[in-house]
Design a protein around this motif. Sequence first.
Motif, PDB file in Angstrom:
ATOM      1  N   LEU A   1      38.287  -0.841  42.626  1.00  0.00           N
ATOM      2  CA  LEU A   1      37.580   0.131  43.452  1.00  0.00           C
ATOM      3  C   LEU A   1      37.583  -0.320  44.905  1.00  0.00           C
ATOM      4  O   LEU A   1      37.069  -1.401  45.230  1.00  0.00           O
TER       5      LEU A   1
ATOM      6  N   LYS B   1      35.335   4.883  50.667  1.00  0.00           N
ATOM      7  CA  LYS B   1      35.416   5.998  49.736  1.00  0.00           C
ATOM      8  C   LYS B   1      36.621   6.892  49.992  1.00  0.00           C
ATOM      9  O   LYS B   1      36.992   7.687  49.129  1.00  0.00           O
TER      10      LYS B   1
ATOM     11  N   PHE C   1      36.584  10.084  39.092  1.00  0.00           N
ATOM     12  CA  PHE C   1      37.156   9.292  40.187  1.00  0.00           C
ATOM     13  C   PHE C   1      38.247  10.085  40.900  1.00  0.00           C
ATOM     14  O   PHE C   1      38.926  10.922  40.297  1.00  0.00           O
TER      15      PHE C   1
ATOM     16  N   CYS D   1      42.777   7.470  32.388  1.00  0.00           N
ATOM     17  CA  CYS D   1      42.271   7.240  33.741  1.00  0.00           C
ATOM     18  C   CYS D   1      42.517   5.784  34.111  1.00  0.00           C
ATOM     19  O   CYS D   1      42.224   4.865  33.325  1.00  0.00           O
TER      20      CYS D   1
ATOM     21  N   ILE E   1      40.901   3.885  36.091  1.00  0.00           N
ATOM     22  CA  ILE E   1      39.671   3.126  36.319  1.00  0.00           C
ATOM     23  C   ILE E   1      38.900   2.919  35.022  1.00  0.00           C
ATOM     24  O   ILE E   1      38.540   1.795  34.671  1.00  0.00           O
TER      25      ILE E   1
END
Length: 354
Positions: free
Chosen positions: A292, A296, A317, A334, A336
């Motif tokens: 991450l 943002k 996400f 995904c 993440i």
Amino acid sequence: MAELGAHLTAASAGDDRPSIFEAVAQDSLMAAVKPALQHLMKVLAESNPGRYGFLWHWFDEIYVLLDMLLQQHYLARCSASFSENFYSLKRIPIGDCRQQPLATAGLPKRQHWKSLLLLVLVPYLKGKLEKLVSTLREEDEYSIHPPSSSWKRFYRAFLAAYPFVNMTWEGWFLIQQLCYILGKAQHHSPMLRLAGVRLVRLTAEDILALEKKLGGATSHHTPSIKTQVQSAVRKALGTIAFSLSTGLSISVFFLQFLDWWYSSENQETIKSLTALPTPPPPVHLDPSSTLLPKLKTVCPLCHKTRVNATALSTSGFVFCYRCAYGYVKAHQRCPITGYATELQHLVKLYSPES
């Protein structure tokens, strides 16, 4: 002995009084027929809107006309509504007369027309009022009237008062039924009291008289032209009403089954939706994870400012469209959370600037 004889006399006098189960069953008969007919009209309208669309649009008005014709026929012929005659009941005027009139004698004009209006008009107006309330509630949710407008205040007050009015109406019927069960009232419904009649069971004499009338005893004198025309019109209306009532008598159980079938299907659909497995809770990721980025606006895959921001509906996400498309196509998950993801789960995000 005298007390026993008086008790037996009172019991025999009350034998003509239908039970609460018969009374409530005949009330619910037409209430079950209307939704089934409405569904049939909806199916016809959806199959051919150009030809049958008006049946769905004007269903309430068409139904009330057919219902009025049907109830008029039975009130004139059997002194009862369609559903009351179906359960072998008849209406007699309220009074102290010991001699009950035959079902073929018909009701007095005052009781006849009051019964017809209360049987047909009251359910029609109640249904229209419920639709009006539903429409006003939708308008209230998406209203463009200013908050201080008099119209908005009026229908908000109406919507606030309607549940209490409806509760009072239903409570009136419930109290009347309780009084009927306890033997404190002659009527199970306030509508019967307003019509000035009460329900009793058909006797053997009533059944014989109805069979004789159905056989059609005709007179032998030659009527005038006016009488012949009136008789022909009356006979045509009677034939239509009789055909409609006969068809309803034959198909009433089918219509009830149809109504149950679709309501049951809806219930099964709701159960199947609520029985779906609950998705697992989101994975709690370490904020310091290298997957991450701190900013943002940076894509977790290419670690550059996102281009064509795209979210995965399975995890929430956001990535670059090219990065998300390539990763999901190759791994079907995904990057993440590891949730199983397909290409159709990619959702394009639009910023206010775009």
